[in-house]
Write a protein that holds these residues in place. Structure first.
Motif, mmCIF file in Angstrom:
data_model
loop_
_atom_site.group_PDB
_atom_site.id
_atom_site.type_symbol
_atom_site.label_atom_id
_atom_site.label_comp_id
_atom_site.label_asym_id
_atom_site.label_seq_id
_atom_site.Cartn_x
_atom_site.Cartn_y
_atom_site.Cartn_z
ATOM 1 N N GLN A 122 -0.837 20.374 -1.780
ATOM 2 C CA GLN A 122 -0.854 20.505 -3.242
ATOM 3 C C GLN A 122 0.533 20.254 -3.826
ATOM 4 N N GLU A 123 1.550 20.839 -3.224
ATOM 5 C CA GLU A 123 2.928 20.654 -3.698
ATOM 6 C C GLU A 123 3.322 19.172 -3.657
ATOM 7 N N LEU A 124 3.004 18.508 -2.558
ATOM 8 C CA LEU A 124 3.382 17.104 -2.409
ATOM 9 C C LEU A 124 2.587 16.201 -3.337
ATOM 10 N N LEU A 125 1.300 16.465 -3.484
ATOM 11 C CA LEU A 125 0.484 15.654 -4.387
ATOM 12 C C LEU A 125 0.886 15.854 -5.841
ATOM 13 N N THR A 126 1.283 17.044 -6.195
ATOM 14 C CA THR A 126 1.727 17.302 -7.565
ATOM 15 C C THR A 126 3.021 16.542 -7.862
ATOM 16 N N THR A 127 3.954 16.567 -6.933
ATOM 17 C CA THR A 127 5.253 15.928 -7.142
ATOM 18 C C THR A 127 5.182 14.413 -7.015
ATOM 19 N N PHE A 128 4.387 13.914 -6.073
ATOM 20 C CA PHE A 128 4.367 12.479 -5.773
ATOM 21 C C PHE A 128 3.010 11.838 -6.076
ATOM 22 N N SER A 129 2.360 12.283 -7.133
ATOM 23 C CA SER A 129 1.009 11.795 -7.443
ATOM 24 C C SER A 129 0.936 10.283 -7.620
ATOM 25 N N ASP A 130 1.982 9.655 -8.122
ATOM 26 C CA ASP A 130 1.980 8.204 -8.324
ATOM 27 C C ASP A 130 2.494 7.429 -7.120
ATOM 28 N N ASP A 131 3.083 8.127 -6.155
ATOM 29 C CA ASP A 131 3.745 7.464 -5.037
ATOM 30 C C ASP A 131 2.972 7.507 -3.726
ATOM 31 N N LEU A 132 1.981 8.388 -3.631
ATOM 32 C CA LEU A 132 1.240 8.567 -2.382
ATOM 33 C C LEU A 132 -0.192 8.072 -2.500
ATOM 34 N N ASP A 142 2.952 8.422 7.091
ATOM 35 C CA ASP A 142 2.355 7.382 7.922
ATOM 36 C C ASP A 142 2.596 7.771 9.386
ATOM 37 N N GLU A 143 3.345 7.003 10.140
ATOM 38 C CA GLU A 143 3.587 7.344 11.547
ATOM 39 C C GLU A 143 4.954 8.007 11.771
ATOM 40 N N MET A 182 0.839 -1.191 0.000
ATOM 41 C CA MET A 182 0.000 0.000 0.000
ATOM 42 C C MET A 182 0.878 1.247 0.000
ATOM 43 N N LYS A 183 0.438 2.250 -0.712
ATOM 44 C CA LYS A 183 1.172 3.511 -0.782
ATOM 45 C C LYS A 183 1.038 4.273 0.533
ATOM 46 N N PRO A 184 2.061 5.066 0.880
ATOM 47 C CA PRO A 184 2.011 5.813 2.138
ATOM 48 C C PRO A 184 1.069 7.016 2.086
ATOM 49 N N THR A 185 0.685 7.452 3.266
ATOM 50 C CA THR A 185 -0.163 8.633 3.439
ATOM 51 C C THR A 185 0.613 9.698 4.196
ATOM 52 N N ILE A 186 0.484 10.929 3.744
ATOM 53 C CA ILE A 186 1.077 12.056 4.460
ATOM 54 C C ILE A 186 -0.022 12.723 5.269
ATOM 55 N N ILE A 187 0.281 13.029 6.519
ATOM 56 C CA ILE A 187 -0.670 13.701 7.405
ATOM 57 C C ILE A 187 -0.071 15.050 7.795
ATOM 58 N N ILE A 188 -0.777 16.116 7.461
ATOM 59 C CA ILE A 188 -0.349 17.455 7.849
ATOM 60 C C ILE A 188 -1.301 17.932 8.940
ATOM 61 N N GLU A 189 -0.778 18.078 10.138
ATOM 62 C CA GLU A 189 -1.568 18.579 11.258
ATOM 63 C C GLU A 189 -1.213 20.051 11.460
ATOM 64 N N TYR A 190 -2.224 20.888 11.447
ATOM 65 C CA TYR A 190 -2.010 22.336 11.498
ATOM 66 C C TYR A 190 -2.924 22.975 12.528
ATOM 67 N N CYS A 191 -2.536 24.161 13.004
ATOM 68 C CA CYS A 191 -3.331 24.895 13.974
ATOM 69 C C CYS A 191 -4.342 25.790 13.241
ATOM 70 N N PRO A 192 -5.635 25.470 13.342
ATOM 71 C CA PRO A 192 -6.627 26.317 12.676
ATOM 72 C C PRO A 192 -6.772 27.691 13.335
ATOM 73 N N LYS A 193 -6.523 27.761 14.639
ATOM 74 C CA LYS A 193 -6.629 29.049 15.343
ATOM 75 C C LYS A 193 -5.545 30.020 14.890
ATOM 76 N N CYS A 194 -4.427 29.477 14.420
ATOM 77 C CA CYS A 194 -3.316 30.307 13.929
ATOM 78 C C CYS A 194 -3.512 30.704 12.464
ATOM 79 N N GLY A 195 -4.533 30.138 11.818
ATOM 80 C CA GLY A 195 -4.797 30.459 10.422
ATOM 81 C C GLY A 195 -3.882 29.738 9.442
ATOM 82 N N TRP A 196 -3.456 28.528 9.774
ATOM 83 C CA TRP A 196 -2.492 27.813 8.945
ATOM 84 C C TRP A 196 -3.107 26.817 7.973
ATOM 85 N N LEU A 197 -4.422 26.861 7.796
ATOM 86 C CA LEU A 197 -5.068 25.950 6.845
ATOM 87 C C LEU A 197 -4.541 26.162 5.430
#
Length: 91
Positions: A24-34, A53-54, A1-16
């Motif tokens: 977007q950058e990672l999905l564009t570069t690694f579209s076949d690998d993730l 992943d972990e 199975m292909k790996p998953t990237i998890i980006i955890e961000y602070c919504p109160k800080c406005g980092w969405l």
């Protein structure tokens, strides 16, 4: 199975938008690998972490700044496809 990237961000800080841009950058570069890039709003103020992943790839507090796409792409590549050439991002 292909790996998953998890980006955890602070919504109160406005980092969405920052997290979405990195996804977007990672999905564009690694579209076949993730399988997916998941955005997770953190319950911890000031958190911005990126995991493959972990495996923690980036912690804003530990690193002292946000990652640049070039840095993040190199870290992801080193984990999932070390032989892959990232073109101008490897210079």
């Amino acid at each position: 199975m292909k790996p998953t990237i998890i980006i955890e961000y602070c919504p109160k800080c406005g980092w969405l938008l920052r997290a979405a841009w990195m996804a977007q950058e990672l999905l564009t570069t690694f579209s076949d690998d993730l399988y997916a890039v998941t955005l997770v709003p953190s319950e911890v103020a000031g958190r911005y972490t990126i995991k493959l992943d972990e495996n923690l790839l980036w912690d804003r507090k530990r690193e002292g700044h946000f990652p640049e796409p070039k840095e993040m792409k190199q870290r992801v590549r080193d984990q999932i496809a070390p032989e892959r050439n990232l073109g101008h991002n490897d210079r």
